[in-house]
Design a protein around this motif. Structure first.
Motif, mmCIF file in Angstrom:
data_model
loop_
_atom_site.group_PDB
_atom_site.id
_atom_site.type_symbol
_atom_site.label_atom_id
_atom_site.label_comp_id
_atom_site.label_asym_id
_atom_site.label_seq_id
_atom_site.Cartn_x
_atom_site.Cartn_y
_atom_site.Cartn_z
ATOM 1 N N SER A 45 48.099 30.692 46.464
ATOM 2 C CA SER A 45 49.358 30.687 45.741
ATOM 3 C C SER A 45 49.512 32.160 45.154
ATOM 4 O O SER A 45 49.306 33.564 45.245
ATOM 5 N N ARG A 46 50.914 32.538 44.805
ATOM 6 C CA ARG A 46 51.459 33.550 44.460
ATOM 7 C C ARG A 46 50.606 34.061 42.991
ATOM 8 O O ARG A 46 50.285 35.623 43.130
ATOM 9 N N SER A 47 49.746 33.618 42.419
ATOM 10 C CA SER A 47 48.888 33.775 41.022
ATOM 11 C C SER A 47 48.021 34.566 41.880
ATOM 12 O O SER A 47 47.582 35.394 41.194
ATOM 13 N N THR A 48 47.407 34.264 42.848
ATOM 14 C CA THR A 48 46.098 34.492 43.651
ATOM 15 C C THR A 48 46.352 35.770 44.218
ATOM 16 O O THR A 48 45.320 36.611 43.762
ATOM 17 N N VAL A 49 46.868 35.895 44.552
ATOM 18 C CA VAL A 49 47.726 37.472 45.064
ATOM 19 C C VAL A 49 48.301 38.600 43.771
ATOM 20 O O VAL A 49 47.272 39.198 44.243
ATOM 21 N N TYR A 50 48.303 38.063 42.518
ATOM 22 C CA TYR A 50 48.624 39.181 41.689
ATOM 23 C C TYR A 50 47.583 39.200 40.913
ATOM 24 O O TYR A 50 47.173 40.323 40.290
ATOM 25 N N ASP A 51 46.485 38.261 41.185
ATOM 26 C CA ASP A 51 45.043 38.172 40.114
ATOM 27 C C ASP A 51 44.089 39.305 41.195
ATOM 28 O O ASP A 51 43.292 39.745 40.702
ATOM 29 N N TRP A 52 44.336 39.263 42.223
ATOM 30 C CA TRP A 52 43.296 40.171 43.183
ATOM 31 C C TRP A 52 43.944 41.522 42.865
ATOM 32 O O TRP A 52 43.055 42.102 43.221
ATOM 33 N N MET A 53 45.597 41.243 42.758
ATOM 34 C CA MET A 53 45.921 42.710 42.646
ATOM 35 C C MET A 53 45.405 42.882 40.248
ATOM 36 O O MET A 53 45.512 44.102 40.526
ATOM 37 N N ASN A 54 45.540 42.721 39.915
ATOM 38 C CA ASN A 54 45.307 42.859 38.816
ATOM 39 C C ASN A 54 44.295 43.523 38.456
ATOM 40 O O ASN A 54 42.722 42.243 38.231
ATOM 41 N N LEU A 55 44.008 44.518 37.632
ATOM 42 C CA LEU A 55 42.336 45.577 37.373
ATOM 43 C C LEU A 55 41.936 43.901 36.401
ATOM 44 O O LEU A 55 40.566 44.480 35.930
ATOM 45 N N ASN A 56 42.595 43.428 35.269
ATOM 46 C CA ASN A 56 41.955 43.240 34.373
ATOM 47 C C ASN A 56 41.600 41.359 34.579
ATOM 48 O O ASN A 56 40.803 41.070 33.728
ATOM 49 N N SER A 57 41.892 41.173 35.545
ATOM 50 C CA SER A 57 41.488 39.825 36.238
ATOM 51 C C SER A 57 40.304 39.026 36.863
ATOM 52 O O SER A 57 39.280 40.703 36.977
ATOM 53 N N PRO A 58 39.829 38.330 36.235
ATOM 54 C CA PRO A 58 38.060 38.136 36.383
ATOM 55 C C PRO A 58 38.117 38.102 38.436
ATOM 56 O O PRO A 58 36.886 37.874 38.640
ATOM 57 N N ARG A 59 39.275 38.147 39.247
ATOM 58 C CA ARG A 59 39.240 37.597 40.390
ATOM 59 C C ARG A 59 39.625 38.694 40.968
ATOM 60 O O ARG A 59 40.612 39.068 42.274
ATOM 61 N N HIS A 60 39.758 39.737 40.496
ATOM 62 C CA HIS A 60 40.574 41.082 40.941
ATOM 63 C C HIS A 60 39.721 41.807 41.815
ATOM 64 O O HIS A 60 38.372 41.571 42.257
ATOM 65 N N ASP A 61 40.156 41.628 43.086
ATOM 66 C CA ASP A 61 39.610 42.345 44.240
ATOM 67 C C ASP A 61 40.090 43.431 45.155
ATOM 68 O O ASP A 61 41.559 44.020 45.113
ATOM 69 N N PRO A 62 39.676 45.275 44.748
ATOM 70 C CA PRO A 62 39.866 45.966 44.874
ATOM 71 C C PRO A 62 40.098 46.348 46.262
ATOM 72 O O PRO A 62 40.944 47.373 47.081
ATOM 73 N N SER A 63 39.339 44.992 47.472
ATOM 74 C CA SER A 63 39.313 45.909 48.734
ATOM 75 C C SER A 63 41.503 45.562 48.828
ATOM 76 O O SER A 63 41.553 45.735 50.741
ATOM 77 N N PHE A 64 41.522 43.930 48.964
ATOM 78 C CA PHE A 64 42.966 43.549 48.811
ATOM 79 C C PHE A 64 44.574 44.876 48.819
ATOM 80 O O PHE A 64 44.389 45.551 47.808
ATOM 81 N N PRO A 65 44.673 44.864 49.881
ATOM 82 C CA PRO A 65 45.818 45.822 49.988
ATOM 83 C C PRO A 65 46.785 45.998 48.826
ATOM 84 O O PRO A 65 47.515 44.894 48.204
#
Length: 119
Positions: free
Chosen positions: A37-57
């Protein structure tokens, strides 16, 4: 095999100079490719999210909108590389990925081939 844009009849894949063309994907196509989902992509990019993925483009800005506004897009080759790394990590060495030249451009991250499995 190249991809054609049905609206304009343009061919993606190679520029006239023979170099690979850079294709920018908008959010809708990113969501289709990744399957989240859209929210998951933005969670992966959010530094403050527990779901943050630094490797996501990271997306690139496509317009000069000020502040948080403005169009963004993702470089297709960066997204394909990220998908390939996720596939390789997910299979834990039991599978390997073989990248075909235009597989990702057709909407598939990679072709999986079993190693040492009875087919």
């Amino acid at each position: 095999m190249c991809i054609t844009d049905n609206k304009a009849g343009n061919v993606f894949g190679l520029e006239q100079s023979g170099k690979p063309a850079i294709r920018v994907l908008r959010l809708k196509l990113v969501l289709e490719r990744v399957g989240v989902s859209r929210s998951t992509v933005y969670d992966w990019m959010n530094l403050n999210s527990p779901r943050h993925d630094p490797s996501f483009p990271h997306p690139i800005k496509l317009s000069s909108g000020g502040g948080r506004c403005g169009a963004v897009g993702w470089i297709e080759s960066d997204l394909c590389s990220w998908l390939d790394s996720r596939i390789a990590a997910g299979w834990g060495g039991r599978m390997r990925t073989e990248i075909k030249s235009s597989v990702c451009q057709r909407g598939v991250g990679a072709a999986l081939v079993a190693i040492g499995a009875d087919c």
